[in-house]
Design a protein around this motif. Structure first.
Motif, short mmCIF file in Angstrom:
data_model
loop_
_atom_site.label_atom_id
_atom_site.label_comp_id
_atom_site.label_asym_id
_atom_site.label_seq_id
_atom_site.Cartn_x
_atom_site.Cartn_y
_atom_site.Cartn_z
N LEU A 106 0.86 -1.23 -0.10
CA LEU A 106 0.11 -0.18 0.07
C LEU A 106 0.98 1.26 -0.19
O LEU A 106 0.70 2.23 -0.75
CB LEU A 106 -0.77 -0.13 1.11
CG LEU A 106 -2.13 0.89 1.19
CD1 LEU A 106 -3.16 0.49 -0.04
CD2 LEU A 106 -2.92 1.04 2.43
N ASP A 107 1.89 1.14 0.76
CA ASP A 107 2.90 2.48 0.95
C ASP A 107 3.56 2.60 -0.71
O ASP A 107 3.44 3.73 -1.01
CB ASP A 107 4.05 2.26 1.85
CG ASP A 107 3.56 2.49 3.23
OD1 ASP A 107 2.16 2.94 3.41
OD2 ASP A 107 3.87 2.21 4.22
N SER A 114 1.10 8.74 -6.54
CA SER A 114 0.60 9.95 -5.76
C SER A 114 0.64 10.93 -6.80
O SER A 114 -0.31 12.06 -6.87
CB SER A 114 1.44 10.43 -4.60
OG SER A 114 2.77 10.49 -5.07
N GLY A 115 1.48 11.06 -7.75
CA GLY A 115 1.77 12.21 -8.75
C GLY A 115 0.59 12.17 -10.05
O GLY A 115 0.27 12.91 -10.84
N VAL A 123 -7.12 4.39 7.49
CA VAL A 123 -7.91 4.74 8.37
C VAL A 123 -7.70 3.45 9.59
O VAL A 123 -8.18 2.38 9.36
CB VAL A 123 -9.37 4.94 8.15
CG1 VAL A 123 -10.01 5.30 9.10
CG2 VAL A 123 -9.10 5.70 6.98
N ASN A 124 -7.19 3.97 10.75
CA ASN A 124 -7.12 3.13 11.75
C ASN A 124 -8.41 2.75 12.45
O ASN A 124 -9.25 3.73 12.70
CB ASN A 124 -5.99 3.40 13.04
CG ASN A 124 -5.93 2.36 13.95
OD1 ASN A 124 -6.63 2.35 14.84
ND2 ASN A 124 -5.15 1.68 13.82
N ALA A 125 -8.87 1.55 12.61
CA ALA A 125 -10.21 1.11 12.93
C ALA A 125 -10.42 1.13 14.58
O ALA A 125 -10.52 -0.01 15.13
CB ALA A 125 -10.44 -0.18 12.32
N SER A 142 4.22 5.34 4.65
CA SER A 142 4.59 6.59 3.78
C SER A 142 3.09 7.06 3.31
O SER A 142 3.17 8.16 2.68
CB SER A 142 5.29 6.32 2.39
OG SER A 142 4.65 5.34 1.68
N CYS A 143 1.88 6.52 3.75
CA CYS A 143 0.69 6.86 3.26
C CYS A 143 -0.03 7.67 4.37
O CYS A 143 0.64 7.82 5.48
CB CYS A 143 -0.37 5.77 2.79
SG CYS A 143 -0.71 4.59 4.02
#
Length: 191
Positions: A106-107, A114-115, A123-125, A142-143
């Motif tokens: 994911l990172d 991103s560009g 999102v931490n649950a 990094s996200c």
């Protein structure tokens, strides 16, 4: 088994209309490869996963619910601020081994795209800020990381478990959802 008519320009294999199309395709492939089931098990599973993901994505074009999310760095995102960008939401926890497995992928995707207008929100649950920050000291991300207390996203989506993913298209519609898609192939497939 139902009869199929195949249009001349496009066949039913191009875009499966329902689960029975995917099953029919798998049976046809399986009949051709009877000799070594171990050789075809993985490709068939990947094919089925791809077809089912396509069916889920095709059916999931509802508008994303209104949301607000503030990252650990203080950046705030809303539906309006993200119009024109693709948003990948990952719902995760620090104790989840599958979330940890997906974290590097994911990172990397967040960095690589991103560009090109991709925003990834992890999102931490529901864990405390202290727990998440302690985890991130040992396992940096990094996200964009969002705590449960800093967003309404947990209430906006029905989660059956973690990790769960939601992809929101550039128009603010839900382009796809999946639970435990896992690894590079699954996450990139959702995109």
């Amino acid at each position: 088994m139902r009869e199929r008519s195949q249009p001349s320009a496009k066949t039913w294999l191009d875009e499966p209309e329902d689960i029975s199309d995917a099953v029919h395709l798998l049976r046809r492939i399986g009949r051709k490869k009877r000799g070594n089931i171990m050789r075809i098990r993985k490709p068939l599973g990947l094919l089925l996963l791809t077809l089912l993901s396509a069916l889920t994505a095709a059916a999931a074009r509802d508008a994303a619910p209104p949301f607000m999310a503030r990252t650990l760095t203080g950046e705030t995102f809303t539906n309006d601020s993200l119009k024109g960008q693709v948003v990948l939401l990952q719902f995760w926890t620090t104790w989840c081994p599958y979330c940890r497995r997906d974290q590097p992928v994911l990172d990397k995707i967040a960095r690589d795209f991103s560009g090109e207008g991709l925003v990834v929100l992890a999102v931490n649950a529901g864990e405390s800020g202290e727990t998440v920050k302690t985890y991130l000291e040992k396992h940096p991300r990094s996200c964009n990381v969002v705590l449960a207390k800093d967003t309404n996203l947990l209430g906006a989506f029905t989660l059956k478990g973690v990790p769960s993913y939601v992809l929101i298209d550039r128009d603010g519609n839900i382009a796809g959802t999946d639970e435990d898609i896992g690894g590079n192939l699954g996450i990139r497939g959702l995109l």
